[in-house]
Design a protein around this motif. Structure first.
Motif, PDB file in Angstrom:
ATOM      1  N   MET A  75      -3.128  -0.284   7.860  1.00 40.54           N
ATOM      2  CA  MET A  75      -4.558  -0.528   8.028  1.00 40.54           C
ATOM      3  C   MET A  75      -5.048  -0.993   6.669  1.00 40.54           C
ATOM      4  O   MET A  75      -4.813  -0.327   5.659  1.00 40.54           O
ATOM      5  N   ILE A  76      -5.709  -2.108   6.662  1.00 42.41           N
ATOM      6  CA  ILE A  76      -6.221  -2.684   5.422  1.00 42.41           C
ATOM      7  C   ILE A  76      -7.726  -2.843   5.572  1.00 42.41           C
ATOM      8  O   ILE A  76      -8.204  -3.349   6.593  1.00 42.41           O
ATOM      9  N   ALA A  77      -8.474  -2.432   4.554  1.00 45.71           N
ATOM     10  CA  ALA A  77      -9.935  -2.555   4.564  1.00 45.71           C
ATOM     11  C   ALA A  77     -10.382  -3.293   3.309  1.00 45.71           C
ATOM     12  O   ALA A  77      -9.634  -3.433   2.351  1.00 45.71           O
ATOM     13  N   GLY A  78     -11.615  -3.742   3.340  1.00 46.09           N
ATOM     14  CA  GLY A  78     -12.182  -4.429   2.182  1.00 46.09           C
ATOM     15  C   GLY A  78     -11.935  -5.921   2.173  1.00 46.09           C
ATOM     16  O   GLY A  78     -12.144  -6.580   1.147  1.00 46.09           O
ATOM     17  N   LEU A  79     -11.514  -6.487   3.288  1.00 47.45           N
ATOM     18  CA  LEU A  79     -11.213  -7.920   3.323  1.00 47.45           C
ATOM     19  C   LEU A  79     -12.439  -8.777   3.040  1.00 47.45           C
ATOM     20  O   LEU A  79     -12.313  -9.919   2.616  1.00 47.45           O
ATOM     21  N   ASP A  80     -13.611  -8.216   3.272  1.00 44.41           N
ATOM     22  CA  ASP A  80     -14.863  -8.940   3.055  1.00 44.41           C
ATOM     23  C   ASP A  80     -15.616  -8.413   1.827  1.00 44.41           C
ATOM     24  O   ASP A  80     -16.790  -8.681   1.645  1.00 44.41           O
ATOM     25  N   ILE A  86      -9.499  -4.618  -2.387  1.00 47.23           N
ATOM     26  CA  ILE A  86      -8.892  -4.370  -1.092  1.00 47.23           C
ATOM     27  C   ILE A  86      -8.346  -2.943  -1.060  1.00 47.23           C
ATOM     28  O   ILE A  86      -7.840  -2.448  -2.071  1.00 47.23           O
ATOM     29  N   GLU A  87      -8.484  -2.286   0.081  1.00 42.30           N
ATOM     30  CA  GLU A  87      -7.989  -0.919   0.221  1.00 42.30           C
ATOM     31  C   GLU A  87      -6.837  -0.885   1.214  1.00 42.30           C
ATOM     32  O   GLU A  87      -6.956  -1.365   2.337  1.00 42.30           O
ATOM     33  N   PHE A  88      -5.732  -0.303   0.780  1.00 39.52           N
ATOM     34  CA  PHE A  88      -4.600  -0.058   1.664  1.00 39.52           C
ATOM     35  C   PHE A  88      -4.859   1.304   2.317  1.00 39.52           C
ATOM     36  O   PHE A  88      -4.457   2.341   1.811  1.00 39.52           O
ATOM     37  N   THR A  89      -5.595   1.290   3.423  1.00 39.35           N
ATOM     38  CA  THR A  89      -6.085   2.504   4.063  1.00 39.35           C
ATOM     39  C   THR A  89      -4.964   3.319   4.698  1.00 39.35           C
ATOM     40  O   THR A  89      -4.974   4.545   4.660  1.00 39.35           O
ATOM     41  N   ARG A  90      -4.015   2.639   5.317  1.00 41.98           N
ATOM     42  CA  ARG A  90      -2.867   3.301   5.950  1.00 41.98           C
ATOM     43  C   ARG A  90      -1.606   2.498   5.638  1.00 41.98           C
ATOM     44  O   ARG A  90      -1.569   1.291   5.858  1.00 41.98           O
ATOM     45  N   ILE A  91      -0.601   3.202   5.164  1.00 43.26           N
ATOM     46  CA  ILE A  91       0.748   2.657   5.045  1.00 43.26           C
ATOM     47  C   ILE A  91       1.631   3.716   5.693  1.00 43.26           C
ATOM     48  O   ILE A  91       1.931   4.738   5.089  1.00 43.26           O
ATOM     49  N   ILE A  92       1.991   3.498   6.943  1.00 40.76           N
ATOM     50  CA  ILE A  92       2.763   4.504   7.680  1.00 40.76           C
ATOM     51  C   ILE A  92       4.047   3.864   8.188  1.00 40.76           C
ATOM     52  O   ILE A  92       4.006   2.919   8.989  1.00 40.76           O
ATOM     53  N   LEU A  93       5.143   4.391   7.693  1.00 39.12           N
ATOM     54  CA  LEU A  93       6.449   3.897   8.107  1.00 39.12           C
ATOM     55  C   LEU A  93       7.076   4.850   9.110  1.00 39.12           C
ATOM     56  O   LEU A  93       7.082   6.069   8.907  1.00 39.12           O
ATOM     57  N   PHE A 118      -7.317 -11.324  -4.483  1.00 38.09           N
ATOM     58  CA  PHE A 118      -8.131 -10.154  -4.791  1.00 38.09           C
ATOM     59  C   PHE A 118      -7.964  -9.762  -6.252  1.00 38.09           C
ATOM     60  O   PHE A 118      -6.984 -10.136  -6.904  1.00 38.09           O
ATOM     61  N   HIS A 119      -8.925  -9.006  -6.766  1.00 33.48           N
ATOM     62  CA  HIS A 119      -8.902  -8.531  -8.154  1.00 33.48           C
ATOM     63  C   HIS A 119      -8.235  -7.162  -8.269  1.00 33.48           C
ATOM     64  O   HIS A 119      -7.551  -6.872  -9.246  1.00 33.48           O
ATOM     65  N   ARG A 120      -8.441  -6.318  -7.268  1.00 33.56           N
ATOM     66  CA  ARG A 120      -7.952  -4.940  -7.337  1.00 33.56           C
ATOM     67  C   ARG A 120      -7.511  -4.488  -5.953  1.00 33.56           C
ATOM     68  O   ARG A 120      -8.120  -4.845  -4.950  1.00 33.56           O
ATOM     69  N   ALA A 121      -6.441  -3.702  -5.938  1.00 36.25           N
ATOM     70  CA  ALA A 121      -5.989  -3.055  -4.704  1.00 36.25           C
ATOM     71  C   ALA A 121      -5.874  -1.567  -4.992  1.00 36.25           C
ATOM     72  O   ALA A 121      -5.482  -1.172  -6.097  1.00 36.25           O
ATOM     73  N   TRP A 122      -6.215  -0.751  -4.009  1.00 44.47           N
ATOM     74  CA  TRP A 122      -6.163   0.690  -4.237  1.00 44.47           C
ATOM     75  C   TRP A 122      -5.847   1.424  -2.935  1.00 44.47           C
ATOM     76  O   TRP A 122      -5.927   0.857  -1.852  1.00 44.47           O
ATOM     77  N   LEU A 123      -5.500   2.684  -3.097  1.00 42.51           N
ATOM     78  CA  LEU A 123      -5.241   3.561  -1.969  1.00 42.51           C
ATOM     79  C   LEU A 123      -5.421   4.994  -2.426  1.00 42.51           C
ATOM     80  O   LEU A 123      -5.522   5.269  -3.621  1.00 42.51           O
ATOM     81  N   ASP A 124      -5.481   5.893  -1.460  1.00 43.32           N
ATOM     82  CA  ASP A 124      -5.455   7.317  -1.806  1.00 43.32           C
ATOM     83  C   ASP A 124      -4.261   7.949  -1.120  1.00 43.32           C
ATOM     84  O   ASP A 124      -3.729   7.424  -0.138  1.00 43.32           O
ATOM     85  N   CYS A 125      -3.825   9.072  -1.672  1.00 38.94           N
ATOM     86  CA  CYS A 125      -2.612   9.732  -1.199  1.00 38.94           C
ATOM     87  C   CYS A 125      -2.767  11.233  -1.426  1.00 38.94           C
ATOM     88  O   CYS A 125      -3.242  11.647  -2.484  1.00 38.94           O
ATOM     89  N   LYS A 126      -2.383  12.025  -0.443  1.00 43.07           N
ATOM     90  CA  LYS A 126      -2.425  13.474  -0.645  1.00 43.07           C
ATOM     91  C   LYS A 126      -1.497  13.840  -1.799  1.00 43.07           C
ATOM     92  O   LYS A 126      -0.415  13.269  -1.951  1.00 43.07           O
ATOM     93  N   ASP A 127      -1.935  14.779  -2.613  1.00 40.71           N
ATOM     94  CA  ASP A 127      -1.232  15.071  -3.868  1.00 40.71           C
ATOM     95  C   ASP A 127       0.168  15.645  -3.677  1.00 40.71           C
ATOM     96  O   ASP A 127       0.985  15.600  -4.588  1.00 40.71           O
ATOM     97  N   TYR A 128       0.480  16.141  -2.492  1.00 41.37           N
ATOM     98  CA  TYR A 128       1.810  16.695  -2.262  1.00 41.37           C
ATOM     99  C   TYR A 128       2.753  15.718  -1.546  1.00 41.37           C
ATOM    100  O   TYR A 128       3.889  16.069  -1.219  1.00 41.37           O
ATOM    101  N   ASN A 129       2.315  14.485  -1.348  1.00 40.75           N
ATOM    102  CA  ASN A 129       3.159  13.480  -0.704  1.00 40.75           C
ATOM    103  C   ASN A 129       4.025  12.810  -1.777  1.00 40.75           C
ATOM    104  O   ASN A 129       3.810  11.662  -2.164  1.00 40.75           O
ATOM    105  N   ALA A 130       5.002  13.559  -2.262  1.00 39.74           N
ATOM    106  CA  ALA A 130       5.833  13.120  -3.390  1.00 39.74           C
ATOM    107  C   ALA A 130       6.575  11.824  -3.096  1.00 39.74           C
ATOM    108  O   ALA A 130       6.697  10.961  -3.980  1.00 39.74           O
ATOM    109  N   ARG A 131       7.056  11.677  -1.888  1.00 41.67           N
ATOM    110  CA  ARG A 131       7.815  10.469  -1.539  1.00 41.67           C
ATOM    111  C   ARG A 131       6.940   9.219  -1.674  1.00 41.67           C
ATOM    112  O   ARG A 131       7.335   8.225  -2.280  1.00 41.67           O
TER     113      ARG A 131
END
Length: 178
Positions: A75-80, A86-93, A118-131
């Protein structure tokens, strides 16, 4: 933003294909698998449908080039976003341990910076998702922040790590890889 089913980006083994309504069962199945759901805040089908393909957001299916086997979704957000963020909202494998996470990140960065400018890309991740944190950092994303106890999951507050990469960092990384 694009036509249904259009190939958005191609890598060495994988490609990103724009998700269609017919992919929603797969998206829901993968997101709600226990080894994925614990690392995200699972969305309802309705939320996914509302953001499937809009001016600002898109869902992408990650699939193998050769067999078209689905191996995950994005799921990608911020296209506009006028600030070109741009935000990489979901990266699920769904398929883990095959290097698909690294290839997916490489393709995402190339799409964001080479193709979309784009100038910047970002995401958030739970702090215990070491992988996931290992993959993100090994692909050049930098820890930018830590949000304490921001998500309530099953009665427990969880922390998020914010990671990002700037276009100049991506291009410097590409130059060093040559």
């Amino acid at each position: 933003m694009t036509d249904n089913g259009k190939i958005i980006k191609t890598g060495k083994r994988l490609q990103f294909r724009q998700a269609q309504k017919a992919d929603m069962d797969y998206i829901m199945e993968v997101e709600y698998k226990p080894d994925n759901a614990k690392y995200v805040i699972p969305y309802t089908r309705e939320v996914h449908m509302q953001t499937l393909n809009t001016k600002d957001a898109i869902h992408l299916i990650i699939e193998t080039i050769d067999t078209k086997q689905k191996v995950g979704f994005l799921m990608i957000a911020g296209l506009d976003n006028t600030s070109k963020e741009i935000e990489f909202t979901r990266i699920i494998l769904d398929e883990k341990g095959k290097g698909y996470g690294h290839e997916t990140l490489q393709m995402l960065k190339s799409w964001a910076f080479d193709d979309l400018k784009f100038h910047r890309a970002w995401l958030d991740c739970k702090d215990y998702n070491a992988r996931a944190l290992h993959v993100y950092e090994s692909e050049g994303l930098v820890r930018e922040g830590f949000i304490r106890e921001t998500i309530l999951t099953d009665g427990v507050y969880e922390n998020l790590v914010i990671l990002g990469i700037l276009d100049r960092e991506y291009f410097a990384q590409q130059k060093n890889d040559l």
